[in-house]
Design a protein around this motif. Sequence first.
Motif, PDB file in Angstrom:
ATOM      1  N   THR A 181      70.554  14.325  65.099  1.00 51.68           N
ATOM      2  CA  THR A 181      69.171  13.934  65.394  1.00 51.68           C
ATOM      3  C   THR A 181      69.091  12.452  65.750  1.00 51.68           C
ATOM      4  O   THR A 181      68.289  12.046  66.592  1.00 51.68           O
ATOM      5  CB  THR A 181      68.246  14.302  64.212  1.00 51.68           C
ATOM      6  OG1 THR A 181      68.409  15.697  63.948  1.00 51.68           O
ATOM      7  CG2 THR A 181      66.790  14.011  64.532  1.00 51.68           C
ATOM      8  N   SER A 229      68.442  18.390  57.357  1.00 50.73           N
ATOM      9  CA  SER A 229      67.122  17.786  57.514  1.00 50.73           C
ATOM     10  C   SER A 229      66.432  18.376  58.738  1.00 50.73           C
ATOM     11  O   SER A 229      65.221  18.431  58.811  1.00 50.73           O
ATOM     12  CB  SER A 229      67.209  16.266  57.610  1.00 50.73           C
ATOM     13  OG  SER A 229      68.024  15.882  58.678  1.00 50.73           O
ATOM     14  N   THR A 230      67.230  18.818  59.708  1.00 55.87           N
ATOM     15  CA  THR A 230      66.629  19.500  60.862  1.00 55.87           C
ATOM     16  C   THR A 230      66.663  20.998  60.605  1.00 55.87           C
ATOM     17  O   THR A 230      67.724  21.560  60.312  1.00 55.87           O
ATOM     18  CB  THR A 230      67.424  19.205  62.147  1.00 55.87           C
ATOM     19  OG1 THR A 230      67.505  17.799  62.318  1.00 55.87           O
ATOM     20  CG2 THR A 230      66.758  19.829  63.364  1.00 55.87           C
ATOM     21  N   ASP A 241      68.083  19.638  70.026  1.00 60.72           N
ATOM     22  CA  ASP A 241      68.826  19.301  68.805  1.00 60.72           C
ATOM     23  C   ASP A 241      68.539  20.383  67.776  1.00 60.72           C
ATOM     24  O   ASP A 241      67.381  20.668  67.485  1.00 60.72           O
ATOM     25  CB  ASP A 241      68.321  17.921  68.335  1.00 60.72           C
ATOM     26  CG  ASP A 241      68.663  17.619  66.883  1.00 60.72           C
ATOM     27  OD1 ASP A 241      69.810  17.876  66.469  1.00 60.72           O
ATOM     28  OD2 ASP A 241      67.778  17.104  66.164  1.00 60.72           O
TER      29      ASP A 241
HETATM   30 MG   LIG Z   1      69.183  16.744  62.414  1.00 63.90          MG
END
Ligand SMILES: [Mg+2]
Length: 365
Positions: A16, A35-36, A72
């Motif tokens: 990211t 986290s993504t 992403d």
């Molecule tokens: Mg990420």
Amino acid sequence: MGLQVGIVGLPNAGKTTLFNLLTRGQAEVAGYSFSTIDPNLGMVEVPDERLKVLAHILSPPQVVPATVEFVDVAGLVKGASRGEGLGNQFLSVIRSVDLVLEVIRFFRDERVPHVMETVDPQRDREIIDLELILSDLEIAEKRWEKVRDLAKKVKDERIKGEEELLAKCLAFLRQGVPLRRVPLTPEEREMLKPYQFITIKPLVYVANLDEREESKERFVDAQREMAQEGAVLLPVFSRLEEELRDFSEEERKVFLQEFDIEDTGLSLVVKTAYHLLNLITFYTFGDKELRARELLRGSKAPQAAGKVHSDMEKGFIKAEVIHFADLVAAGSLEKARQSGYLHQEGRDYEIQDGDLVHFRFVPPH
Ligand SMILES: [Mg+2]
Ligand SMILES: Nc1nc2c(ncn2[C@@H]2O[C@H](COP(=O)(O)OP(=O)(O)OP(=O)(O)O)[C@@H](O)[C@H]2O)c(=O)[nH]1
């Protein structure tokens, strides 16, 4: 539609961070894994020096650069194909991209945990490569079973051919060979298109580096090793560059050069993508706009016209062409015309990188 590029890698590899750097985006970056979750999508203009020069000479009402879209996704982990981590279903989002970037963590930072505990680029690369292969294998197996059953019921040469082709792909994937390394005829490639295999796409490795000497040395070794097998490893200093986000592309370049970094991440990625995908840039200029467009090298004038509008390809009459360098030498379109730099080309003309083209066509009734 411009190019689409997908970003994959282990959690906390810096995907990211790279995405934000490339797209000047604001997606959430965090020091914990996964986290993504939902994919981030971002569009960016292709840096293009020639377009700026052309805009200066032609003063068009509007200038439209070519674009690249980056996607992403969540981090892949070892065993993702068996449901570990967030599994691998999210990869469906990158099945339609033109090229894959695989981010490998070279940076060291105690505050950013590594899912495998240590920083080991070669091991990480093997994990991700394998997970991408396993994801394709899953699809290939399902499709092969369906096509095999169909081939038993319906006697059709094409179906038989497809069954054999899928069986061939399966054999390679099972041995851990990505489909981009399988020799395939153009017809076979065409047949495989609807399956949207990830490992058939060109792939570029991105080393996410920090400024330490050790990280650079490891990079140089890894790049040399990977070059021997024909793989490309790009050096990117995502975090460092991300900190320079408020500067222009040129200013960033100057700053990075002080660190012996030759090019910005965006410029490197785009140049490499165009090279691997065999793309050139041509320009169209009309009453409304000057526009940069990407095109497969070797394309003929009508195909290029089709990039503007399908009607232009169907009704193609001729192309008026001037090369970027000739226009610059002449200084204006008027002078270029007087000096005979402008040439009329027919259906067989192969568009060259840097051509400025005006298409003449019969509009549909
Ligand atoms: Mg990420
Ligand atoms: N020190 C250092 N930290 C970095 C670098 N690149 C990324 N990070 C940090 O690493 C952490 C993870 O970065 P992300 O970009 O969120 O990683 P990701 O690959 O998207 O992670 P997931 O979405 O969880 O799969 C963040 O705290 C970043 O600030 C780097 O080059 N150096």
